[in-house]
Enzyme design. Structure first.
Site: not given
Lengths: 620, 256
Positions: A442-443
């Site tokens: 993620y990110e």
């Protein structure tokens, strides 16, 4: 005795002995601080992490989050710690006192977050995202928006999220389909679905404020047409009182491999056509604005990589010092030999040193990144400021991707130290690995980070950021080469640094000559090499500091023989620490830095098999 | 209401203690120091009393320069000011000297109630609270797990074997805190920053005008004997192994 989360001695070493953050106190911005203040803050953070947050780690994982009748519940054991965390002022210690912070150096703030995250990262995501959302409104909000939303977010009374991803728009954020329709009063009607929203819905706070990316009707396709809106779960009246429920509903929460204590929600905006949002900042500036939060979140995810790995290592180390199994290998022919603690077995020992050296290097990388923010704040000239900001810009994707890739490996090795027990839920090793994995995804996946590094960051300011970083590393090895004990490893850093620079130039050349697929194809490999060189630099820099301190201890204690020195390393905790730091650096240089040149050459050889192979040849 | 909380800086319970080779004490260079946990209960109770009834809390501490950290911790928790009794003359102080020194400092301040930990976890002597009460000629309520303030008096609970005593006394008085009294708060960040600006008065022995000669002296510090290694009973038959454990417990350990 270890706190089983983070080596606080190492934290202090990096901050005070390696980075020398005391020099910040000379500036107007940090003149109110002393080393004692910061040590006290770090000490209180440790107490809170160990006594309040860490006990929620296993229980939160087992209970998880639940969606029932439209309401998302978080693990019950999170509530009291969340309250204590917010009341203690730990959401925004680095922000200015105007917004309820204490203005502490970011480097120290990172060290606090490392402790909290090591205690339970799934828990820490709630206040972490809340800070990101509040900070966004702080930078881009109107005074009215700040008053309505920001103050309560910074205080932790309400929580925040970050709503980018949609079912059809993850890495490709430009293709998002959420829309915003103008209302006569200047507000907007938001319609769309966001998914994978961390801390997206929960019961820790009475209200949740969502920064949401959406396209105003009629605006162009792609990222240039995206705006950002503040969408509260409960609307907030102009006088600050909480109004009626906004048309934002949780459509479901994910059942995940790890970070189970954090509710990852699908959010439906405007199912009944009544979801009200306020524009944040200017129209069509959504991506630029959200990037502030994304950069913060990327560093935060880098911290996740570090802190989860740190806790995994501290646990594995304690286990290896306790667990007795097998006689040592040099007694293999002696049937009466006694079994020893497993830290005595060469393979376990080497794994532990691999973990230790990487963690120390990663910790330096993270703290240095934060220190860049501090130094850019106190810089007296524009050139100086640009240099520090440049380091941070350049390193942000490395911090995110390299730290989480290595962090996951550290968690895996930690499990190996436990053996079969590590794979069982009786010990925390398997949860660290599960909680850590998401950080590589993620990110912005680590693949996306690598493209950001190769495609954007290397060429920024015509390569000036890279040159500055290279100069920093060159200064380090040039100095270390004058130390006979460290000259050999300093030469390894020199060779690795030169190979990395050459590969960087090679990529630049490939880009210019139209062969951009080679850098793209090898972006992840390049990022790893970059990471190896930069943490190799920090480890060797730390070894230089540790060497001088260790020599001073030897002198003070009159230790002139090898036997006496070894004795001191065993009996004196400072001597043990410094000699351990030197061992980490030497090991990393000999084991990793010596491979950098060959790996660079392998990339330059230009293999393109992954592109040349036809889809059908991936036979199934 | 004028509330006093006495605190002592002690080695962290997690610290690895090494006794000096000559037995003259412990190696104190590399250990982590904390506020005595029983004193934390006292500070917390002082703060709760202040929050409920108004007034201020003064922390009084005797110890070397490093003990200032512990005073700052109490100030960060919410105490208002501190007195640091710091003098090399106190290096070998016993409970009598410490109690008198603390009492002499407290005497200079208005005081309605004085909190101490019931004992310090380093030397476990458990005498200082009583010494202060004696020196100031005040009633002492020891090993207290509940405090109710009622204007001019306090009622406290003191657990005893199989029962509790409810004890009442007039103010001023000395209360020594036992585990269970409360849950000490953590210093907040704003609290830590505010603590920097709170006044701490540093006093030496002559300022207090007290004798520093100890009546009792620690002749020698002796480390506990090293723990003997454990014994692993091998074999395939659980019944035989259990029988062997039982035999060892009876014959060697004499536990049964």
């Amino acid at each position: 005795m270890s706190n089983l989360l983070v080596n606080t001695r190492d934290q202090q070493f990096i901050l005070f002995e390696q980075l020398g953050i005391e020099k910040l106190f000379e500036s107007e911005e940090f003149k109110d601080f002393s080393k004692d203040d910061l040590l006290m803050i770090m000490n209180e953070a440790e107490k809170l992490a160990v006594n309040v947050i860490a006990p929620t780690f296993k229980e939160g994982d087992e209970e998880g989050c639940h969606l029932k009748d439209g309401i998302v519940s978080t693990p019950k054991c999170y509530r009291e710690p969340y309250k204590k965390f917010c009341e203690g002022g730990w959401i925004n210690p680095m922000d200015s006192t105007d917004v309820g912070g204490q203005g502490i150096p970011a480097a120290v703030g990172f060290s606090n977050m490392e402790l909290f995250g090591a205690a339970n990262y799934a828990f820490m995501m709630y206040p972490g995202l809340t800070h990101g959302a509040a900070n966004l409104i702080h930078t881009y909000g109107t005074d009215a928006q700040k008053e309505k939303y920001m103050t309560k977010l910074f205080a932790g009374e309400w929580a925040g999220t970050m709503c980018l991803t949609e079912p059809g728009a993850g890495s490709d954020v430009g293709s998002l389909r959420t829309t915003a329709k103008r209302l006569p009063d200047g507000k907007f009607l938001i319609t769309g679905t966001k998914c994978f929203i961390s801390a997206g819905d929960h019961d820790l706070t009475p209200n949740i404020i969502h920064p949401v990316l959406a396209r105003i009707e009629g605006d162009p396709a792609g990222t240039k047409g995206i705006s950002i809106f503040i969408v509260p779960k409960f609307t907030v009246n102009d006088d600050g009182s909480v109004g009626k429920r906004n048309d934002v509903n949780c459509g479901g929460i994910e059942h995940k491999m790890g970070i189970k204590g954090n509710a990852t929600a699908t959010l439906n905006f405007g199912e009944d056509g009544k979801c009200i949002g306020e524009l944040l900042g200017e129209e069509r500036a959504g991506i630029k604005i959200m990037f502030q939060m994304m950069n913060e979140a990327r560093l935060g995810t880098g911290l996740q990589g570090l802190c989860t790995a740190s806790a995994a290592y501290e646990h594995a180390l304690a286990y290896a010092k306790e667990r007795v199994q097998s006689a040592p290998v040099w007694e293999m022919k002696n049937p009466d030999a006694k079994a020893v603690t497993i830290i005595n077995h060469p393979d376990v020992r080497k794994k532990l040193l691999w973990m230790k050296s990487h963690i120390e290097g990663l910790r330096s990388l993270l703290y240095f990144s934060a220190f860049c923010m501090d130094m850019s704040r106190v810089s007296k000239t524009e050139v100086e400021k640009a240099k520090w900001e440049g380091y941070l810009d350049l390193m942000t994707p490395v911090v995110k991707a390299y730290t989480t890739d290595k962090g996951l490996l550290i968690c895996s090795l930690g499990m190996d130290v436990y053996g079969g027990y590590g794979y069982c839920q009786e010990y925390p090793a398997e949860q660290y690995m599960r909680d850590e994995k998401i950080a590589t995804i993620y990110e912005g996946t680590n693949g996306i980070q690598s493209l950001d590094l190769v495609g954007r960051k290397l060429g920024q300011k015509k390569g000036a950021n890279v040159m500055n970083l290279a100069a920093l590393i060159q200064g380090n090895y040039t100095k270390l080469k004058t130390n006979p004990d460290l000259a050999k490893v300093a030469s390894s850093l020199e060779e690795a640094c030169n190979a990395w620079i050459e590969l960087t130039m090679f990529f630049a050349q490939a880009g210019k000559s139209g062969d951009f697929l080679l850098p793209v194809l090898n972006a992840c490999k390049y990022l790893e090499l970059f990471g190896d060189v930069i943490i190799g630099h920090f480890l060797l820099d730390g070894a230089g500091v540790a060497f001088a301190k260790l020599e001073a201890i030897y002198d003070a204690q009159g230790a002139t023989t090898l036997g006496k020195k070894k004795g001191l390393q065993r009996s004196d905790s400072d001597a043990a620490f410094y000699s351990g730091r030197i061992a980490s650096a030497k090991y990393f240089a000999n084991e990793i830095l010596t491979t950098v040149k060959a790996r660079c050459e392998a990339i330059k050889a230009g293999d393109k098999s992954p592109l040349e192979i036809v889809d059908e040849a991936f036979t199934c | 209401m004028n509330i006093i909380a006495c605190v002592k800086q002690v080695p962290d319970t997690e610290a690895q203690i090494k006794v000096k080779a000559d037995g003259s004490g412990i190696e104190d260079g590399q250990i982590k120091w904390v506020m005595n946990p029983y004193d934390e209960f006292g500070v917390e109770e002082a703060l709760k009393l202040k929050e409920k009834n108004g007034g201020d809390v003064t922390v009084v501490c005797l110890g070397p320069a490093r003990a200032m950290e512990t005073i700052r911790t109490a100030l960060a928790m919410g105490a208002d000011k501190g007195i640091h009794i710091c003098d090399p003359a106190f290096d070998n102080a016993d409970a009598f000297v410490v109690g008198n020194a603390l009492a002499a400092a407290i005497k200079t301040l208005p005081h309605d109630i004085i909190f101490c930990g019931q004992r310090a976890i380093d030397d476990d002597a458990g005498q200082v609270g009583s010494m202060i009460a004696e020196a100031l000629n005040l009633p002492q309520l020891t090993l207290v797990t509940k405090v109710d303030f009622a204007g001019t008096s306090v009622k406290v609970i003191r657990p005893i074997e199989g029962a509790q005593l409810l004890i009442e006394t007039s103010l001023p008085c000395v209360v020594t805190a036992q585990k269970g009294l409360n849950e000490p708060r953590y210093a907040s960040l704003p609290g830590i920053m505010k603590a920097k600006k709170k006044p701490v008065d540093v006093k030496n022995a002559s300022a207090l005008g007290i004798a520093t000669e100890a009546k009792a002296k620690v002749a020698k510090t002796i480390p506990p004997p090293a723990r003997p290694p454990g014994k692993i009973i091998c074999g395939d038959d659980p019944a035989l192994k259990a029988a062997e454990v039982a035999r060892l417990l009876r014959e060697e350990a004499k536990a049964i």
